[in-house]
Structure formats: C-alpha cells, structure tokens
Design a protein around this motif. Sequence first.
Motif, PDB file in Angstrom:
ATOM      1  N   UNK A   2       0.880  -1.327   0.024  1.00  0.00           N
ATOM      2  CA  UNK A   2      -0.054  -0.150   0.059  1.00  0.00           C
ATOM      3  C   UNK A   2       0.818   1.222  -0.027  1.00  0.00           C
ATOM      4  N   UNK A   3       0.565   2.190  -0.770  1.00  0.00           N
ATOM      5  CA  UNK A   3       1.359   3.355  -1.139  1.00  0.00           C
ATOM      6  C   UNK A   3       1.860   4.141   0.272  1.00  0.00           C
ATOM      7  N   UNK A   4       0.837   4.236   1.139  1.00  0.00           N
ATOM      8  CA  UNK A   4       1.106   5.049   2.590  1.00  0.00           C
ATOM      9  C   UNK A   4       1.841   3.982   3.569  1.00  0.00           C
ATOM     10  N   UNK A   5       2.135   2.644   3.301  1.00  0.00           N
ATOM     11  CA  UNK A   5       2.638   1.897   4.185  1.00  0.00           C
ATOM     12  C   UNK A   5       3.812   1.583   3.880  1.00  0.00           C
ATOM     13  N   UNK A   6       4.535   0.793   4.760  1.00  0.00           N
ATOM     14  CA  UNK A   6       6.332   0.689   4.360  1.00  0.00           C
ATOM     15  C   UNK A   6       6.436  -0.756   4.762  1.00  0.00           C
ATOM     16  N   UNK A   7       7.796  -1.285   4.470  1.00  0.00           N
ATOM     17  CA  UNK A   7       8.231  -2.410   4.587  1.00  0.00           C
ATOM     18  C   UNK A   7       8.455  -2.967   6.181  1.00  0.00           C
ATOM     19  N   UNK A   8       8.574  -4.127   6.635  1.00  0.00           N
ATOM     20  CA  UNK A   8       8.700  -4.420   7.949  1.00  0.00           C
ATOM     21  C   UNK A   8       9.893  -5.269   7.921  1.00  0.00           C
ATOM     22  N   UNK A  46      13.941   2.173   5.049  1.00  0.00           N
ATOM     23  CA  UNK A  46      12.609   2.890   5.293  1.00  0.00           C
ATOM     24  C   UNK A  46      12.266   2.855   6.752  1.00  0.00           C
ATOM     25  N   UNK A  47      11.868   3.878   7.180  1.00  0.00           N
ATOM     26  CA  UNK A  47      11.613   4.146   8.774  1.00  0.00           C
ATOM     27  C   UNK A  47      10.031   3.377   9.062  1.00  0.00           C
ATOM     28  N   UNK A  48      10.457   2.679  10.066  1.00  0.00           N
ATOM     29  CA  UNK A  48       9.096   1.930  10.700  1.00  0.00           C
ATOM     30  C   UNK A  48       8.502   2.820  12.076  1.00  0.00           C
ATOM     31  N   UNK A  49       8.968   3.925  12.142  1.00  0.00           N
ATOM     32  CA  UNK A  49       8.476   4.710  13.388  1.00  0.00           C
ATOM     33  C   UNK A  49       8.318   6.013  13.007  1.00  0.00           C
ATOM     34  N   UNK A  50       7.935   6.356  11.749  1.00  0.00           N
ATOM     35  CA  UNK A  50       7.865   7.899  11.242  1.00  0.00           C
ATOM     36  C   UNK A  50       8.847   8.668  11.859  1.00  0.00           C
ATOM     37  N   UNK A  51      10.285   8.369  11.769  1.00  0.00           N
ATOM     38  CA  UNK A  51      11.259   9.016  12.118  1.00  0.00           C
ATOM     39  C   UNK A  51      11.430   9.300  13.619  1.00  0.00           C
ATOM     40  N   UNK A  52      10.758   8.452  14.399  1.00  0.00           N
ATOM     41  CA  UNK A  52      10.765   8.724  15.829  1.00  0.00           C
ATOM     42  C   UNK A  52      11.484   7.723  16.476  1.00  0.00           C
ATOM     43  N   UNK A 223      14.103   6.015  -3.143  1.00  0.00           N
ATOM     44  CA  UNK A 223      12.764   6.099  -3.485  1.00  0.00           C
ATOM     45  C   UNK A 223      12.204   7.039  -2.734  1.00  0.00           C
ATOM     46  N   UNK A 224      10.898   7.398  -2.986  1.00  0.00           N
ATOM     47  CA  UNK A 224      10.312   8.487  -2.138  1.00  0.00           C
ATOM     48  C   UNK A 224       8.985   7.862  -1.543  1.00  0.00           C
ATOM     49  N   UNK A 225       8.802   7.711  -0.143  1.00  0.00           N
ATOM     50  CA  UNK A 225       7.550   7.031   0.251  1.00  0.00           C
ATOM     51  C   UNK A 225       7.040   7.923   1.296  1.00  0.00           C
ATOM     52  N   UNK A 226       5.714   8.392   1.027  1.00  0.00           N
ATOM     53  CA  UNK A 226       5.242   9.288   1.992  1.00  0.00           C
ATOM     54  C   UNK A 226       4.154   8.772   2.861  1.00  0.00           C
ATOM     55  N   UNK A 227       4.315   8.881   4.358  1.00  0.00           N
ATOM     56  CA  UNK A 227       3.414   8.715   4.967  1.00  0.00           C
ATOM     57  C   UNK A 227       2.227   9.473   5.389  1.00  0.00           C
ATOM     58  N   UNK A 228       1.024   9.049   4.928  1.00  0.00           N
ATOM     59  CA  UNK A 228      -0.250  10.031   4.577  1.00  0.00           C
ATOM     60  C   UNK A 228      -0.426  10.540   5.975  1.00  0.00           C
ATOM     61  N   UNK A 229      -0.287   9.992   7.019  1.00  0.00           N
ATOM     62  CA  UNK A 229      -0.804  10.664   8.295  1.00  0.00           C
ATOM     63  C   UNK A 229       0.034  11.756   8.677  1.00  0.00           C
ATOM     64  N   UNK A 230       1.352  11.544   8.616  1.00  0.00           N
ATOM     65  CA  UNK A 230       2.278  12.710   8.877  1.00  0.00           C
ATOM     66  C   UNK A 230       2.794  13.636   7.835  1.00  0.00           C
ATOM     67  N   UNK A 231       2.859  13.272   6.594  1.00  0.00           N
ATOM     68  CA  UNK A 231       3.261  13.822   5.574  1.00  0.00           C
ATOM     69  C   UNK A 231       4.694  13.637   5.365  1.00  0.00           C
ATOM     70  N   UNK A 232       5.567  13.054   6.245  1.00  0.00           N
ATOM     71  CA  UNK A 232       6.849  12.916   6.180  1.00  0.00           C
ATOM     72  C   UNK A 232       7.140  11.691   4.888  1.00  0.00           C
TER      73      UNK A 232
END
Length: 247
Positions: A2-8, A46-52, A223-232
Amino acid sequence: MRKTLIGLGSLAIALAAATPAFAQDDNGITVSGGAALVTDYRFRGVSQTDKEFAVQGNLTVAHSSGLYATVWGSSIDDYVANGSDQEIDLVGGYKRDFGGATVDVGATYYYFPGSNGANTDFIEPYIAVSSAFGPVTAKVTAAYAPKQNALSIDSGKEDNLYLAGDLSTTVPGTPFSLSAHLGNSFGRSYLTSGYKDVTDWSLGASYAYKNLTFGVSYVDTEDTIINAASGKNIAKAGVVGSVGVSF
C-alpha cells in the motif's frame, strides 16, 4: 505494498548492542540477549517509526551443533501493520563454518500483534555467507519471501527477493567499528511500497564500552515513500543513533 505503508522486518540499520553469550552449559546451549534505544527504526532504509525513537530487544538460544532460535522485537508506528504498535520476529536457523566461510540458513516469521484482524504476518527464509579478509568481514545475504497475502498491494499474493552485501571492521587497538551496507528489494509488493525495486544503503560507526555499544549511521534509499498521516518522506536519507546494552 500500500502506497502509504512501508516494509517491515528485523534488519534495523541502526547499530544495536553486541551480545556476548552466557557460559555454555553441559548440553552445549548458550543464551545471549540485549536491548537498544534507537532514534529511528529503519528496515531496508525505510522508517518503521515515522522517524521517531524505538525501543528494541532480542534473546537468542544457540546450540553447539549450529542450531539457534532468536526472538527480536521493536516498537513501530501504527501505519506499518494496520494499527499494530509492535513487531516481533521469530527466527530459527542453522549456522556452520566451512573452511574460511560461515554459512547461515534459516527463516524469519514477522508477527504484528494487534493488527486489527488484518493479514499482516509473513515468513521470509534467508541464507547468508560471511568470511573474513584480514581485519574486514564481508557478508552477502539473500532473503526470499514467497507469495503471501500479507505482501499483497492490490489483491492476490506477491513475493519479494532481497539481496544485500555488508562490510564491517574493527579499528585495530580501539573500541571503534565501521560498517557499510548495500541492499536491493526486487518484486512489486508490500515490502517495496509498490515499486518494482528499492535500493538502500548505509554507512555506520560504533563505539563499545564494557557491555554498552553506541552507534551512529547514515541511511538512505533511492525512492520517496510518504506517510499519509504525517506527510513525512519515510524513505528519505537520515542519521540514526543508537545505544544498546548486552547481557
């Protein structure tokens, strides 16, 4: 994917603690483990924590025959696995030396408790071969996740192949270590955010003091992967710090 999700996954780029084993018992079994605090949990760049920040821990039971089992866990952001805030990796494998090379074969089961009934868990077999060349250790890894519903980006099942190379060395006479990593995911799936392939790379350094390890690494992807919730942009280059303790 899904475009707004990321790998695990369990392969956090941030350097974690070294984990020396307890004394081997009469049955040839050793137990080791550790815990770490990282400024960002990155999996394959790829960040799994929204860069937190993330808190991580691991426990390994190994036998002198080469068999081993590991439990590894990390906090994650809820966009990773449909609301889950934990990743738990269950790893089983066999490691053996052949001359100057070490072969490691096994499989990782990625488990995400609290994913609100979604099919997010999957399995990924792997093989890794490592060898030392003077002070430098080189390792190549291939991990293949067969077609599974959890890797689907639309409908049906997708698979994924990840190939990686790593170099590491300890600076002679010092507690410092250096590392370099280059990897690539092949196959349009959940693990590539819908891209046909994703390349990631990193450079890292660590400092060991007794049973503590302090690390810093520079991590990036193509690549560019955007978290839709935060925009990051959660695939953007960044510096990751870590402090870990081993037991």
